[in-house]
Design an enzyme around this catalytic site. Structure first.
Site, PDB file in Angstrom:
ATOM      1  N   SER A  57      11.506  -7.136  76.270  1.00 59.28           N
ATOM      2  CA  SER A  57      10.034  -7.056  76.050  1.00 59.28           C
ATOM      3  C   SER A  57       9.424  -8.403  76.706  1.00 59.28           C
ATOM      4  O   SER A  57      10.055  -9.478  76.512  1.00 59.28           O
ATOM      5  CB  SER A  57       9.579  -7.025  74.579  1.00 59.28           C
ATOM      6  OG  SER A  57       8.213  -7.245  74.542  1.00 59.28           O
ATOM      7  N   TYR A 107      10.540 -10.349  66.179  1.00 57.31           N
ATOM      8  CA  TYR A 107      10.717  -9.114  67.178  1.00 57.31           C
ATOM      9  C   TYR A 107      10.946  -9.534  68.585  1.00 57.31           C
ATOM     10  O   TYR A 107      11.797  -9.515  69.265  1.00 57.31           O
ATOM     11  CB  TYR A 107       9.749  -8.374  67.404  1.00 57.31           C
ATOM     12  CG  TYR A 107       9.590  -7.362  68.327  1.00 57.31           C
ATOM     13  CD1 TYR A 107      10.444  -6.123  68.612  1.00 57.31           C
ATOM     14  CD2 TYR A 107       8.672  -7.444  69.548  1.00 57.31           C
ATOM     15  CE1 TYR A 107      10.433  -5.439  69.340  1.00 57.31           C
ATOM     16  CE2 TYR A 107       8.809  -6.598  70.678  1.00 57.31           C
ATOM     17  CZ  TYR A 107       9.597  -5.322  70.866  1.00 57.31           C
ATOM     18  OH  TYR A 107       9.600  -4.527  71.490  1.00 57.31           O
TER      19      TYR A 107
HETATM   20  P1  NAP Z   1       9.386   4.390  70.203  1.00 50.84           P
HETATM   21  O1  NAP Z   1       8.142   5.304  70.756  1.00 50.84           O
HETATM   22  O2  NAP Z   1       9.069   4.051  68.744  1.00 50.84           O
HETATM   23  O3  NAP Z   1      10.583   5.122  70.301  1.00 50.84           O
HETATM   24  C1  NAP Z   1      12.031   4.642  69.914  1.00 50.84           C
HETATM   25  C2  NAP Z   1      13.190   5.495  70.147  1.00 50.84           C
HETATM   26  O4  NAP Z   1      14.127   4.721  69.728  1.00 50.84           O
HETATM   27  C3  NAP Z   1      13.172   6.946  69.646  1.00 50.84           C
HETATM   28  O5  NAP Z   1      13.908   7.670  70.480  1.00 50.84           O
HETATM   29  C4  NAP Z   1      13.888   6.626  68.261  1.00 50.84           C
HETATM   30  O6  NAP Z   1      14.395   7.837  67.682  1.00 50.84           O
HETATM   31  C5  NAP Z   1      14.766   5.518  68.630  1.00 50.84           C
HETATM   32  N1  NAP Z   1      15.189   4.742  67.400  1.00 50.84           N
HETATM   33  C6  NAP Z   1      14.165   4.000  66.704  1.00 50.84           C
HETATM   34  N2  NAP Z   1      14.884   3.404  65.602  1.00 50.84           N
HETATM   35  C7  NAP Z   1      16.148   3.792  65.737  1.00 50.84           C
HETATM   36  C8  NAP Z   1      17.269   3.508  65.014  1.00 50.84           C
HETATM   37  N3  NAP Z   1      17.402   2.637  63.958  1.00 50.84           N
HETATM   38  N4  NAP Z   1      18.432   4.060  65.381  1.00 50.84           N
HETATM   39  C9  NAP Z   1      18.473   4.902  66.653  1.00 50.84           C
HETATM   40  N5  NAP Z   1      17.445   5.111  67.172  1.00 50.84           N
HETATM   41  C10 NAP Z   1      16.351   4.560  66.893  1.00 50.84           C
HETATM   42  O7  NAP Z   1       9.486   3.250  70.910  1.00 50.84           O
HETATM   43  P2  NAP Z   1       9.105   2.799  72.429  1.00 50.84           P
HETATM   44  O8  NAP Z   1       7.801   1.971  72.213  1.00 50.84           O
HETATM   45  O9  NAP Z   1       9.439   3.679  73.289  1.00 50.84           O
HETATM   46  O10 NAP Z   1      10.171   1.572  72.828  1.00 50.84           O
HETATM   47  C11 NAP Z   1      11.368   1.733  73.296  1.00 50.84           C
HETATM   48  C12 NAP Z   1      11.905   0.312  73.803  1.00 50.84           C
HETATM   49  O11 NAP Z   1      10.975  -0.490  74.406  1.00 50.84           O
HETATM   50  C13 NAP Z   1      12.151  -0.706  72.364  1.00 50.84           C
HETATM   51  O12 NAP Z   1      13.512  -1.281  72.527  1.00 50.84           O
HETATM   52  C14 NAP Z   1      10.879  -1.473  72.444  1.00 50.84           C
HETATM   53  O13 NAP Z   1      11.295  -2.670  71.752  1.00 50.84           O
HETATM   54  C15 NAP Z   1      10.695  -1.818  73.922  1.00 50.84           C
HETATM   55  N6  NAP Z   1       9.418  -2.351  74.274  1.00 50.84           N
HETATM   56  C16 NAP Z   1       8.021  -1.449  73.595  1.00 50.84           C
HETATM   57  C17 NAP Z   1       7.139  -1.864  74.011  1.00 50.84           C
HETATM   58  C18 NAP Z   1       5.904  -1.083  73.660  1.00 50.84           C
HETATM   59  O14 NAP Z   1       4.716  -1.547  73.781  1.00 50.84           O
HETATM   60  N7  NAP Z   1       5.822   0.273  73.201  1.00 50.84           N
HETATM   61  C19 NAP Z   1       6.989  -3.207  74.623  1.00 50.84           C
HETATM   62  C20 NAP Z   1       7.830  -3.776  75.102  1.00 50.84           C
HETATM   63  C21 NAP Z   1       9.406  -3.343  74.869  1.00 50.84           C
HETATM   64  P3  NAP Z   1      13.648   8.830  66.721  1.00 50.84           P
HETATM   65  O15 NAP Z   1      12.702   9.554  67.507  1.00 50.84           O
HETATM   66  O16 NAP Z   1      14.843   9.908  66.340  1.00 50.84           O
HETATM   67  O17 NAP Z   1      13.147   7.827  65.543  1.00 50.84           O
END
Ligand code: NAP
Length: 261
Positions: free
Chosen positions: A153, A166
């Site tokens: 991130s 985080y």
């Molecule tokens: P998201 O929409 O909340 O999706 C999260 C995914 O991870 C879902 O498939 C979820 O499965 C799975 N997951 C969550 N908690 C879990 C756990 N304890 N064990 C196993 N699987 C789990 O998240 P996202 O925004 O796409 O983020 C994806 C990655 O990008 C993360 O590493 C996040 O830190 C990083 N990131 C995101 C952003 C942002 O602004 N969105 C920015 C920078 C970095 P379920 O559907 O079954 O819950």
């Protein structure tokens, strides 16, 4: 080896490759899974609890003529990596992963005065410990020339006190990337962090969606003037997975649209 199979071909040539995308059922992981499948890879996604969402991703990939399978795996507990690989092996008989995308992660919105030890342990367990042991248990399945992409991130290098734990997890992940790249270089495996900025996913829904002021504030953080879409991140992941990125390793690849310039 990926390099030998793909040398001279364009981004998008991932036929005969298998990719594993953790947290591929929603958000950024879903977009990466769908993009890698379009590029020809057989894709395994993991999900924690949202089975219908995972089924939907698999159905969508199948509908587009791709190959995909969903594997249930909850991260953040001891032995989570071993359990995930056992489920993967049952679903993917040749046990091979050319492209491993450590994407699953959780947010943690609390500043230093509010953060509890449980919050701290949880966010480090899911965002740091799980990828470490997923790689440790997965190394025998990744062929020479493979790819590891750790979804980090922009919060690892921007001061965001309200997400201090985080951001710290993602900084730890970047150091993991650096060391792993050095160790796996002799095998031709590239290891990179991919660092999104604020991206429109469920992770941010509570404060971003439906609040136009929050959205314009988030958009203003990026030099390119908007909030990221999952596809913005997926396209860069596809590049890192491709042969064209064979000479990049140990780096944090910025996917923030120029946040904090
Ligand atoms: P998201 O929409 O909340 O999706 C999260 C995914 O991870 C879902 O498939 C979820 O499965 C799975 N997951 C969550 N908690 C879990 C756990 N304890 N064990 C196993 N699987 C789990 O998240 P996202 O925004 O796409 O983020 C994806 C990655 O990008 C993360 O590493 C996040 O830190 C990083 N990131 C995101 C952003 C942002 O602004 N969105 C920015 C920078 C970095 P379920 O559907 O079954 O819950």
């Amino acid at each position: 080896m990926i390099d030998q199979q793909l040398e001279g071909r364009t981004v998008g040539a991932l036929d005969k490759m298998t990719a594993l995308v953790t947290g591929g059922s929603r958000g950024i992981g879903r977009a990466i899974a769908e993009r890698l499948a379009r590029d020809g890879a057989t894709v395994a996604i993991t999900y924690a609890t949202d089975h219908p969402a995972a089924d939907d991703v698999v159905a969508r990939i199948h509908a587009e003529g791709g190959r995909a399978v969903a594997v249930q795996a909850e991260f953040g507990t001891h032995d989570d990596a071993a359990r995930m690989w056992a489920a993967f092996d049952a679903a993917v008989p040749d046990r091979r992963v050319d492209i491993l995308v450590n994407n699953a992660g959780v947010s943690c919105y609390a500043d230093i005065s509010e953060l509890t030890e449980d919050d701290f342990d949880r966010v480090f367990a899911v965002n740091v410990r799980s990828p470490f042991f997923i790689v440790q248990h997965g190394l025998s399945r990744i062929p020479d020339g493979g790819r590891i992409i750790n979804v980090s991130s922009g919060a690892a290098r921007l001061a965001l006190p309200g997400a201090i734990a985080y951001g710290s997890t993602k900084a730890a992940l970047d150091t993991f990337t650096l060391n792993l790249a050095k160790q796996l270089g002799p095998r031709g495996i590239t290891v990179n962090s991919l660092a999104p900025g604020i991206t429109d996913t469920d992770m941010n829904a509570s404060w971003l969606r439906g609040d136009s002021e929050a959205k314009s504030g988030a958009a203003a953080l990026a030099a390119l003037g908007r909030v990221g879409a999952p596809a913005d991140i997926a396209d860069i992941a596809a590049f890192l997975a491709s042969s064209d990125a064979r000479w990049i390793t140990g780096r944090v690849v910025d996917a923030t649209g120029g946040a904090g310039l």
